[in-house]
Scaffold this active site. Structure first.
Site, PDB file in Angstrom:
ATOM      1  CG  HIS A   1      -0.213   0.133   2.527  1.00  0.00           C
ATOM      2  ND1 HIS A   1       0.140   1.336   3.084  1.00  0.00           N
ATOM      3  CD2 HIS A   1       0.230  -0.802   3.386  1.00  0.00           C
ATOM      4  CE1 HIS A   1       0.771   1.131   4.231  1.00  0.00           C
ATOM      5  NE2 HIS A   1       0.844  -0.160   4.426  1.00  0.00           N
TER       6      HIS A   1
HETATM    7  N1  UDP Z   1      -2.386  -5.786   9.350  1.00  0.00           N
HETATM    8  C1  UDP Z   1      -3.627  -6.318   9.649  1.00  0.00           C
HETATM    9  N2  UDP Z   1      -4.454  -6.670   8.612  1.00  0.00           N
HETATM   10  C2  UDP Z   1      -4.118  -6.536   7.299  1.00  0.00           C
HETATM   11  C3  UDP Z   1      -2.834  -5.996   7.009  1.00  0.00           C
HETATM   12  C4  UDP Z   1      -2.007  -5.627   8.046  1.00  0.00           C
HETATM   13  O1  UDP Z   1      -3.978  -6.475  10.817  1.00  0.00           O
HETATM   14  O2  UDP Z   1      -4.932  -6.872   6.414  1.00  0.00           O
HETATM   15  C5  UDP Z   1      -1.526  -5.341  10.463  1.00  0.00           C
HETATM   16  C6  UDP Z   1      -0.152  -5.950  10.510  1.00  0.00           C
HETATM   17  O3  UDP Z   1      -0.154  -7.112  11.299  1.00  0.00           O
HETATM   18  C7  UDP Z   1       0.687  -4.851  11.138  1.00  0.00           C
HETATM   19  C8  UDP Z   1      -0.003  -3.599  10.688  1.00  0.00           C
HETATM   20  O4  UDP Z   1      -1.307  -3.963  10.287  1.00  0.00           O
HETATM   21  O5  UDP Z   1       0.614  -4.908  12.553  1.00  0.00           O
HETATM   22  C9  UDP Z   1       0.792  -2.988   9.565  1.00  0.00           C
HETATM   23  O6  UDP Z   1       0.079  -1.969   9.037  1.00  0.00           O
HETATM   24  P1  UDP Z   1       0.435  -1.267   7.672  1.00  0.00           P
HETATM   25  O7  UDP Z   1       1.098  -2.220   6.755  1.00  0.00           O
HETATM   26  O8  UDP Z   1      -0.810  -0.602   7.234  1.00  0.00           O
HETATM   27  O9  UDP Z   1       1.423  -0.120   8.147  1.00  0.00           O
HETATM   28  P2  UDP Z   1       3.002   0.089   8.114  1.00  0.00           P
HETATM   29  O10 UDP Z   1       3.600  -0.883   9.073  1.00  0.00           O
HETATM   30  O11 UDP Z   1       3.439  -0.094   6.716  1.00  0.00           O
HETATM   31  O12 UDP Z   1       3.169   1.504   8.555  1.00  0.00           O
END
Ligand code: UDP
Length: 366
Positions: free
Chosen positions: A208
């Site tokens: 994303h």
């Molecule tokens: N996550 C979730 N469901 C999903 C995708 C991700 O619960 O369908 C959780 C994942 O386990 C992690 C967090 O969301 O804890 C990561 O979020 P994201 O990838 O949106 O953010 P980033 O870490 O890239 O800032």
């Protein structure tokens, strides 16, 4: 102490879950949710499954460009922080990670002269084209207390002249993972079986980042990578982030991806279901920061769909490979042997308690 915590999106709910409980055992917390993510799949399910207290204030400030969203947050957070101070002294504003919510809350705290504490400080991709990188740098330089997850983060901040504000607390995500992954492992057999997935027999993917989905050429390359890695024998499960879903539709790529042999698109799933998919996966493809680390903690090899990472230790340990959007490199990385060692890089699961102790030392405490 009285702490105003500001969160707004999915990864921040996970991180706050590690801190809010120990904080509220001894102190008062005012929890503000900006609503950067506000639907059930990206917000409410995290509050329910991770036992987060209900927000004291829940706004609806998602959508729009980064700058428009941040501008709306500035106005609303200025009013809310002002109102919280009218009710009693606020010892600090507490923020997490690297989102527009983090940036807006940091600017408001600085402008109102309230000390700022940043959890997950010091992460750097050294790529200023990423909004997340700009948000982290600004937040760190406005903070009074920099709560870092790793020695790498300490070194980054020391190079920027901020070493005297750093406390290494360990990684708050590890706290949550240590609770959630055992539950996920217990239910994995039945849960996966009901979805026709075999433990160790499929790939899990998430994507994303703006840099991968906003530009049509990059988005097409991303679809190519996912198609190249999925096979009917080893399906690839992709819970699709709303931003990605919107871009796939806009550029007419959703049907192509849906039709690719072995690709299974899901709506975003809650944290327990995501952990269940993760612990059973043969490998993970992702451009998420949090997921790279969660894969490491689960012992699942990771392929990162970027050319930089903030979680460099996972790469050094051989559990993560940066392939950007090169389909051949992604396939090769998935077939590599798994390293024998997985050192404990991200703390002992008690980072939340250390965050509270550091806040007490810095801001007065009980
Ligand atoms: N996550 C979730 N469901 C999903 C995708 C991700 O619960 O369908 C959780 C994942 O386990 C992690 C967090 O969301 O804890 C990561 O979020 P994201 O990838 O949106 O953010 P980033 O870490 O890239 O800032």
């Amino acid at each position: 102490m009285r702490i105003v915590t500001v969160v707004g999106n999915r990864p921040q709910f996970v991180k706050a879950a590690a801190v809010s409980r120990p904080l509220r055992e001894r102190h008062d917390e005012v929890l503000i949710h900006t609503g950067q993510h506000h639907d059930d799949a990206l917000s409410a399910v995290f509050f329910r499954e991770l036992d987060l207290p209900a927000p004291d204030h829940e706004l609806r400030l998602g959508g729009g460009t980064n700058l428009a969203q941040t501008a709306r947050m500035l106005t609303e957070l200025e009013a809310l922080l002002g109102a919280a101070r009218a009710d009693g002294p606020v010892d600090a504003v507490l923020v997490y990670g690297d989102t527009n919510t983090t940036l807006a809350a940091s600017l408001v705290a600085a402008d109102l002269g309230v000390p700022l504490a940043h959890v997950e400080a010091g992460m750097r991709s050294f790529d200023r084209r990423m909004p997340e990188e700009r948000n982290r740098v600004v937040c760190d330089h406005l903070s009074t207390l920099l709560l870092v997850p790793t020695p790498t983060a300490t070194a980054n901040l020391t190079r920027e002249g901020l070493g005297d504000k750093v406390v290494d607390v360990g990684d708050v995500v590890t706290d949550v993972t240590l609770h959630v992954h055992p539950r996920a492992r217990e239910r994995a057999g039945a849960w996966l079986g009901a979805r026709d997935l075999a433990p160790g027999g499929y790939l899990l993917a998430t994507a994303h980042r703006a840099g991968n989905v906003d530009d049509p050429a990059r988005l097409t390359a991303l679809v190519g990578v996912l198609e190249a890695c999925a096979t009917p024998e080893r399906p690839l499960v992709l819970p699709v982030h709303p931003r990605t879903a919107a871009r796939l539709r806009e550029h007419g790529l959703e049907e192509r991806l849906r039709a690719a042999p072995g690709v299974r698109l899901l709506d975003p799933v809650g944290p327990l279901d995501f952990a269940t998919l993760l612990v059973g996966a043969a490998g993970v493809l992702t451009d998420s920061g949090g997921v790279q680390k969660e894969a490491y903690l689960a012992g699942v090899p990771c392929v990162t769909l970027r050319d930089t990472t903030e979680w460099t230790e996972t790469v050094d340990a051989g559990w993560n490979v940066l392939v950007d959007l090169d389909a051949g490199a992604a396939r090769a990385a998935l077939d590599r042997p798994v390293p024998a060692e997985r050192p404990p890089l991200y703390g002992d699961g008690r980072a939340g308690e250390r965050v509270v102790a550091a806040l007490e030392r810095a801001f007065g405490g009980a």
